[in-house]
Design a protein around this motif. Structure first.
Motif, mmCIF file in Angstrom:
data_model
loop_
_atom_site.group_PDB
_atom_site.id
_atom_site.type_symbol
_atom_site.label_atom_id
_atom_site.label_comp_id
_atom_site.label_asym_id
_atom_site.label_seq_id
_atom_site.Cartn_x
_atom_site.Cartn_y
_atom_site.Cartn_z
ATOM 1 N N THR A 34 0.851 -1.192 0.000
ATOM 2 C CA THR A 34 0.000 0.000 0.000
ATOM 3 C C THR A 34 0.883 1.237 0.000
ATOM 4 O OG1 THR A 34 -0.113 0.156 2.415
ATOM 5 C CG2 THR A 34 -1.813 -1.163 1.334
ATOM 6 N N HIS A 37 -2.713 4.096 1.872
ATOM 7 C CA HIS A 37 -3.330 3.637 3.113
ATOM 8 C C HIS A 37 -2.518 4.115 4.304
ATOM 9 C CE1 HIS A 37 -5.184 1.009 6.109
ATOM 10 N NE2 HIS A 37 -3.969 0.622 6.456
ATOM 11 N N ASP A 43 -9.843 5.316 4.034
ATOM 12 C CA ASP A 43 -9.176 4.863 2.816
ATOM 13 C C ASP A 43 -9.886 5.406 1.582
ATOM 14 O OD1 ASP A 43 -6.949 3.085 3.592
ATOM 15 O OD2 ASP A 43 -8.512 1.892 4.550
ATOM 16 N N CYS A 64 -8.103 -2.092 -0.024
ATOM 17 C CA CYS A 64 -8.331 -1.178 1.092
ATOM 18 C C CYS A 64 -9.770 -0.685 1.190
ATOM 19 C CB CYS A 64 -7.382 0.012 1.016
ATOM 20 S SG CYS A 64 -7.663 1.096 -0.403
#
Length: 238
Positions: A34, A37, A43, A64
């Motif tokens: 990620t 995130h 998110d 996410c």
């Protein structure tokens, strides 16, 4: 509380009904890359690095923001996904002006770490070399737009944790960039509280402490996690 049973990378796991694939994977030690995130804030699925394959769907889905479902079968490390992730990282390097050797976050950068993770030893795309500015107007912090990856972590942290709403996004496409108070220099912002949460949230060397030299910018993620936990548990009471 309803519980869902699903399979991630051939591992049968259980997750709460409202959890995302990313949350379920993390709780069971399954790594999904990620960049946008950040634990403790909402998110948005901006970076697309957490894309996963779900059986029965031809589209890749961002882990996410995709909720778990009963009997869902998820793959997170296929050759197709690895190719996509490397391409995304290469695009981020080619689209910006990321010179790691002179960056304050060199050695402490999430983008740099991801490049190593996907095995990127060169950029096969044409560099864009955009003309971007550096704002040193704040007496404690600075922002170098050359190193910004548009993850919006600073915007969400400022909005959701500090409640100042200083940061926002402006422009479209290749001209997208973060701004403070409708194009006002950061140092003259009437809303900024100088809390430093945006500095801690930034994954690269884009937002930094004034005076930081090459390799000195270490982001304090634990500070944000502490604040989120303290508020959730009502540790502080008026």
């Amino acid at each position: 509380m309803p519980v869902k049973t699903l399979t991630i990378d051939h591992q049968l796991i259980s997750a709460r009904d409202e959890e995302t694939i990313l949350q379920a994977a993390q709780q069971h030690g399954i790594h999904i890359p990620t960049l946008c995130h950040l634990e403790g804030v909402s998110d948005v699925g901006a970076c697309r690095l957490c894309l996963v394959e779900i059986a029965g769907s031809t589209k890749l889905q961002p882990a996410c923001v995709t909720q778990v479902a009963e009997d869902m079968i998820v793959q997170t490390q296929t050759q197709r996904l690895q190719k996509y992730r490397r391409t995304i990282i290469e695009m981020l390097f080619a689209e910006g002006n990321h010179v790691c050797a002179v960056c304050v976050a060199n050695g402490h950068c999430e983008l740099q770490d991801l490049a190593v993770e996907v095995g990127m030893d060169h950029v096969g795309l044409e560099y864009q070399f955009p003309h971007r500015t550096v704002d040193h107007s704040h007496d404690r912090f600075g922002i170098d737009h050359n190193r910004c990856v548009l993850c919006t972590r600073c915007i969400r942290t400022c909005d959701e944790l500090e409640g100042a709403h200083t940061w926002d996004m402006a422009g479209r496409g290749a001209h997208s960039h973060v701004i403070t108070d409708l194009y006002q220099p950061w140092g003259t912002s009437p809303t900024c509280t100088s809390c430093g949460k945006c500095v801690a949230a930034c994954p690269t060397g884009a937002i930094f402490n004034q005076g930081s030299t090459v390799g000195e910018m270490v982001h304090d993620r634990a500070r944000i996690e502490f604040l989120v936990t303290a508020r959730q548990t009502h540790q502080w009471k008026l």
